[in-house]
Design an enzyme around this catalytic site. Structure first.
Site, PDB file in Angstrom:
ATOM      1  N   ASP A 191       0.880  -1.180   0.000  1.00 44.47           N
ATOM      2  CA  ASP A 191       0.000   0.000   0.000  1.00 44.47           C
ATOM      3  C   ASP A 191       0.913   1.224   0.000  1.00 44.47           C
ATOM      4  O   ASP A 191       1.296   1.743   1.052  1.00 44.47           O
ATOM      5  CB  ASP A 191      -0.925  -0.016   1.210  1.00 44.47           C
ATOM      6  N   ALA A 192       1.287   1.625  -1.203  1.00 46.19           N
ATOM      7  CA  ALA A 192       2.381   2.579  -1.387  1.00 46.19           C
ATOM      8  C   ALA A 192       1.929   3.865  -2.058  1.00 46.19           C
ATOM      9  O   ALA A 192       2.642   4.858  -2.027  1.00 46.19           O
ATOM     10  CB  ALA A 192       3.481   1.929  -2.225  1.00 46.19           C
ATOM     11  N   LYS A 193       0.755   3.854  -2.691  1.00 45.04           N
ATOM     12  CA  LYS A 193       0.188   5.044  -3.352  1.00 45.04           C
ATOM     13  C   LYS A 193       1.206   5.736  -4.244  1.00 45.04           C
ATOM     14  O   LYS A 193       1.328   6.962  -4.228  1.00 45.04           O
ATOM     15  CB  LYS A 193      -0.347   6.033  -2.307  1.00 45.04           C
ATOM     16  N   ARG A 194       1.954   4.964  -5.041  1.00 41.77           N
ATOM     17  CA  ARG A 194       2.946   5.537  -5.917  1.00 41.77           C
ATOM     18  C   ARG A 194       2.313   6.044  -7.219  1.00 41.77           C
ATOM     19  O   ARG A 194       1.117   5.901  -7.444  1.00 41.77           O
ATOM     20  CB  ARG A 194       4.034   4.499  -6.231  1.00 41.77           C
TER      21      ARG A 194
END
Lengths: 268, 268
Positions: A91-94
């Site tokens: 869950d990195a929202k890159r």
């Protein structure tokens, strides 16, 4: 992991639970707080205690990056401890220009062996496509999130529709239900039916149940499809179900409760 | 670093150049490629060669994360080598719900001592505000980016305006020109005047000059304000100006050329 394998695990375990490893070092039980490798030991205990009841784990990169390079090592070791049959989400929202998104895809799919990563859509197609190039890997794009800030842009008008609707409609054309999922926030039960009109087949990653209390009934009744089509995440409700030495047993009990609720919906 | 100090450095050096450390290990000169600490040695040489001509460095986190925890260590060591009088930007494009954004802010402002971080606006106020709470630190929010994907959402209608205009108008209310900047892509010279109508005072981080060739004239003439108000980034044009052992000298020459061009605009 491909869609068939994921759906198979959901059927076998009668669960679409994702356990979120948002491990805040400040919230560890007293006997692990401040201890070298305390976070890793905590994560391993949580995984061992919950793995029979969930099909996915979600590692929130922010909590590990806050510890610097040591935190990145803990993230790697935590990922190593997740069993192969579990779907592992970064869950990195890159999301960045194509050249840079290629590097992020490499970081999470190749250097680390996550099955999926969460991605922000603002910068458009070339920021998302590099993640979709990896076989048997998944890109989970932000659609409608559960935070108050969703009202600032996601729920604003964008031409004839709302921005999150435009995002779902547009991004779903860049991949397929076998490599693309969407984050859809759980606090907006009334929106799930609308989401399903736009993307009937895609899996939805639903954060935000648990700490806020049970809308599982609402999510399942409005958003489930014939392949389940849901991964419902719980983080704090499981991780910090008990603040003492008994934390793993307490986490197991909560995970089992979720699984048992979920099994009832999967029978329908 | 506060605004006064940043503007002071720009005036002193007669430069608003930011050097982007998007260090791709595959593009290192032969004598450093594959060498232990080759990336770090390359970065140190680039910093030493260019520091007289630039006011900022921008570390693109993706290139370091692609190397795993070792890459995160290289990022830390690179940041340590950036002189204190330079403005250090984490080009990380982070942003999540408030609880998680607090962890990202901690990661880049406290655990690491960057002066600024780039943030994606999609999730709204509570995803951006935690970064703004740190004194003398900066949040650089994506406005209009230079990639083709900008047409997918940023340049689409959002009510009475375009989405990027709504983002600039809305987000500028969450901070002030002393703690908030915006990313504005350099390939759209015609948009700079429009941006300046919406945010006359804020600094703009402008990526994408250099490799694509000189629109510095256009940027400076349309977007400069009385404090300069610009940080113009060049990455590959400087890093890989020469592919051999002479790379640092070549980088210095290119950085000096940019500085000299910029000095002419600062005199106006």
């Amino acid at each position: 992991m491909n869609r068939q394998a994921l759906v198979g695990e959901i059927r076998r375990k009668q669960s679409f639970l994702c356990v979120g490893l948002d491990t805040d070092p400040g919230k560890l039980p007293a006997h692990l707080k401040g201890k070298k490798d305390g976070v890793l030991e905590f994560n391993r205990c949580i995984i061992d205690a919950t793995k029979a009841y969930c099909v996915a784990y979600k590692i929130n990169t922010a909590f590990y990056e806050a510890m610097g390079s040591k935190g990145w090592e803990i993230m790697e070791a935590t990922l190593d401890h997740i069993p192969d049959e579990h779907f592992a989400i970064a869950d990195a929202k890159r999301g960045d220009i194509g050249n840079t998104s290629h590097q992020y895809a490499r970081a999470f799919f190749k250097t680390l062996s996550f099955d999926a990563i969460t991605v922000a859509p603002y910068m458009g197609a070339d920021s998302v496509m590099p993640f979709l190039e990896y076989e048997n890997k998944w890109t989970i794009v932000l659609g409608l999130t559960s935070n108050p800030g969703a009202h600032d842009f996601e729920l604003q008008r964008a031409g004839e529709e709302l921005l999150y609707e435009k995002v779902l409609r547009t991004v779903s054309g860049w991949g397929n239900p076998g490599n693309l999922m969407f984050v859809i926030g759980a606090t907006r039960g009334e929106e799930f039916e609308n989401v399903r009109k736009l993307i009937p087949e895609h899996f939805l990653l639903v954060p935000g149940v648990g700490a806020q209390g049970g809308s599982l009934q609402e999510i399942a009744s409005r958003a489930m499809n014939s392949d389940a089509g849901l991964l419902v995440n719980a983080s704090r409700a499981i991780l910090f179900a008990d603040s003492g030495e008994n934390f793993a047993k307490a986490a197991e009990t909560v995970a089992q409760q979720y699984q048992s609720e979920m099994a009832a919906f999967l029978l329908h």
